[in-house]
Write a protein that holds these residues in place. Sequence first.
Motif, mmCIF file in Angstrom:
data_model
loop_
_atom_site.group_PDB
_atom_site.id
_atom_site.type_symbol
_atom_site.label_atom_id
_atom_site.label_comp_id
_atom_site.label_asym_id
_atom_site.label_seq_id
_atom_site.Cartn_x
_atom_site.Cartn_y
_atom_site.Cartn_z
ATOM 1 N N HIS A 142 2.378 11.108 11.799
ATOM 2 C CA HIS A 142 2.351 11.827 10.531
ATOM 3 C C HIS A 142 2.145 10.839 9.379
ATOM 4 O O HIS A 142 2.723 9.743 9.388
ATOM 5 C CB HIS A 142 3.665 12.589 10.330
ATOM 6 C CG HIS A 142 3.590 13.646 9.274
ATOM 7 N ND1 HIS A 142 3.638 13.348 7.925
ATOM 8 C CD2 HIS A 142 3.456 14.988 9.366
ATOM 9 C CE1 HIS A 142 3.546 14.463 7.227
ATOM 10 N NE2 HIS A 142 3.427 15.474 8.078
ATOM 11 N N PRO A 143 1.328 11.197 8.386
ATOM 12 C CA PRO A 143 1.072 10.291 7.256
ATOM 13 C C PRO A 143 2.338 9.844 6.527
ATOM 14 O O PRO A 143 2.379 8.761 5.944
ATOM 15 C CB PRO A 143 0.183 11.133 6.330
ATOM 16 C CG PRO A 143 -0.501 12.095 7.240
ATOM 17 C CD PRO A 143 0.499 12.412 8.311
ATOM 18 N N ARG A 144 3.390 10.657 6.561
ATOM 19 C CA ARG A 144 4.635 10.287 5.875
ATOM 20 C C ARG A 144 5.490 9.322 6.693
ATOM 21 O O ARG A 144 6.457 8.770 6.179
ATOM 22 C CB ARG A 144 5.466 11.537 5.564
ATOM 23 C CG ARG A 144 4.844 12.482 4.551
ATOM 24 C CD ARG A 144 5.893 13.459 4.042
ATOM 25 N NE ARG A 144 5.296 14.496 3.219
ATOM 26 C CZ ARG A 144 4.952 15.697 3.669
ATOM 27 N NH1 ARG A 144 5.152 15.993 4.937
ATOM 28 N NH2 ARG A 144 4.423 16.593 2.870
ATOM 29 N N ASP A 145 5.147 9.140 7.950
ATOM 30 C CA ASP A 145 5.955 8.280 8.817
ATOM 31 C C ASP A 145 5.508 6.831 8.651
ATOM 32 O O ASP A 145 4.725 6.290 9.429
ATOM 33 C CB ASP A 145 5.807 8.715 10.283
ATOM 34 C CG ASP A 145 6.853 8.094 11.188
ATOM 35 O OD1 ASP A 145 7.367 7.022 10.832
ATOM 36 O OD2 ASP A 145 7.143 8.679 12.250
ATOM 37 N N SER A 146 6.044 6.185 7.620
ATOM 38 C CA SER A 146 5.628 4.818 7.291
ATOM 39 C C SER A 146 5.960 3.822 8.388
ATOM 40 O O SER A 146 5.169 2.910 8.672
ATOM 41 C CB SER A 146 6.297 4.376 5.981
ATOM 42 O OG SER A 146 5.871 5.175 4.902
ATOM 43 N N THR A 147 7.125 3.988 9.013
ATOM 44 C CA THR A 147 7.558 3.025 10.034
ATOM 45 C C THR A 147 6.582 2.983 11.196
ATOM 46 O O THR A 147 6.127 1.906 11.620
ATOM 47 C CB THR A 147 8.969 3.376 10.536
ATOM 48 O OG1 THR A 147 9.881 3.350 9.440
ATOM 49 C CG2 THR A 147 9.419 2.380 11.598
ATOM 50 N N ARG A 148 6.238 4.161 11.734
ATOM 51 C CA ARG A 148 5.337 4.206 12.882
ATOM 52 C C ARG A 148 3.903 3.831 12.488
ATOM 53 O O ARG A 148 3.166 3.235 13.277
ATOM 54 C CB ARG A 148 5.369 5.587 13.530
ATOM 55 C CG ARG A 148 6.695 5.917 14.222
ATOM 56 C CD ARG A 148 6.643 7.275 14.876
ATOM 57 N NE ARG A 148 5.673 7.307 15.960
ATOM 58 C CZ ARG A 148 5.071 8.411 16.401
ATOM 59 N NH1 ARG A 148 5.325 9.587 15.818
ATOM 60 N NH2 ARG A 148 4.218 8.362 17.400
ATOM 61 N N LEU B 195 0.845 -1.196 0.000
ATOM 62 C CA LEU B 195 0.000 0.000 0.000
ATOM 63 C C LEU B 195 0.877 1.240 0.000
ATOM 64 O O LEU B 195 2.016 1.214 0.472
ATOM 65 C CB LEU B 195 -0.896 0.013 1.242
ATOM 66 C CG LEU B 195 -1.824 -1.187 1.466
ATOM 67 C CD1 LEU B 195 -2.571 -1.027 2.781
ATOM 68 C CD2 LEU B 195 -2.795 -1.350 0.313
ATOM 69 N N ASN B 196 0.365 2.351 -0.513
ATOM 70 C CA ASN B 196 1.133 3.595 -0.431
ATOM 71 C C ASN B 196 0.896 4.253 0.930
ATOM 72 O O ASN B 196 0.062 3.810 1.724
ATOM 73 C CB ASN B 196 0.802 4.546 -1.590
ATOM 74 C CG ASN B 196 -0.651 5.003 -1.583
ATOM 75 O OD1 ASN B 196 -1.197 5.357 -0.534
ATOM 76 N ND2 ASN B 196 -1.282 5.017 -2.752
ATOM 77 N N LYS B 197 1.642 5.318 1.205
ATOM 78 C CA LYS B 197 1.602 5.948 2.532
ATOM 79 C C LYS B 197 0.213 6.442 2.906
ATOM 80 O O LYS B 197 -0.234 6.276 4.046
ATOM 81 C CB LYS B 197 2.595 7.119 2.579
ATOM 82 C CG LYS B 197 4.040 6.697 2.472
ATOM 83 C CD LYS B 197 4.962 7.900 2.452
ATOM 84 C CE LYS B 197 6.414 7.463 2.293
ATOM 85 N NZ LYS B 197 7.328 8.622 2.235
#
Length: 306
Positions: free
Chosen positions: A161-167, A140-142
Amino acid sequence: MRIMQPDKRPDKPLVIALMGPTASGKTDLAIEIAKKINSNIHNIDSRQIYIDMNIGTAKPTLEQQKEVHHLLIDLCLPSQPINLHEFQSLAIESMERELAQKKIILLVGGSGLYLQALIRGLKPPSVAPQKFFRDQMSNLNKIERHDLLKCCDPIAAEKIHPRDSTRTIRALEVFYATGKSILKQQRFCPPPWTTLEIGLNPENLQSRIEKRTKQMYKNGLIEETENLIIKYGNNLQLLKTIGYGEARSMINGKINYEEALAITNQRTRQFAKRQKTWFKNKHNLKWLNYENPLSEVLSYIYEILN
């Protein structure tokens, strides 16, 4: 000024945490501090724990590691990632071992949750990594992942944050395994040491980021990324992180060198902004004056030890 181990040691050992946004100069200052207080350096960077990821993570060079011994780097392979709970266990074991001898140690890094775990006693859920689930999430994308988090765990989605994929993936993983919000399962257990939180935030951070990005590419980031692809495969999750993601896109012919450089700079600036917000909201930092930061740090240490 050289801070030696005091004859009369404080009741609690002293943990110095040097933090700041990426490219702020933490490594160089940390080495100076470590030499003055006769300490090793404990790395608190979530990517420098991985073997074979050196240039793209700005890992201390072999020369710097010879100057001062660095702990908690090269802990595992990129194909076998560890979670916050596992890192915390390894880090506390290493810290306690050194604190038993020296009563004063130095942590250095910019990974907010890792720092919270060690200096605030954050206790994350002990949910093991779910490989099948993570593989599904990586497809899936972010935005899609964050929207999914909003549906099942809106409390965590508001904080991540939406850009923080890891979390984002970790929060989804915990909810998938337990059916409960990751935030509701976190608790704090104050550690048995005094903490001195020091912050670096240079005014010329943007130019420092641009300079370091150029140096990374010049030093072989593309070649390092190629090696990671050969060893661990093109779908390695860590290859999506800053620097490696752009290098991989360049290797795959999707962007050119100048585009890779520009995107890496942009992503790094955005990441640094998020780090600064985190440190402002989550920590009680003594921000250093860049004219003579070493002298300032030593004064703070001396004041606590005496």
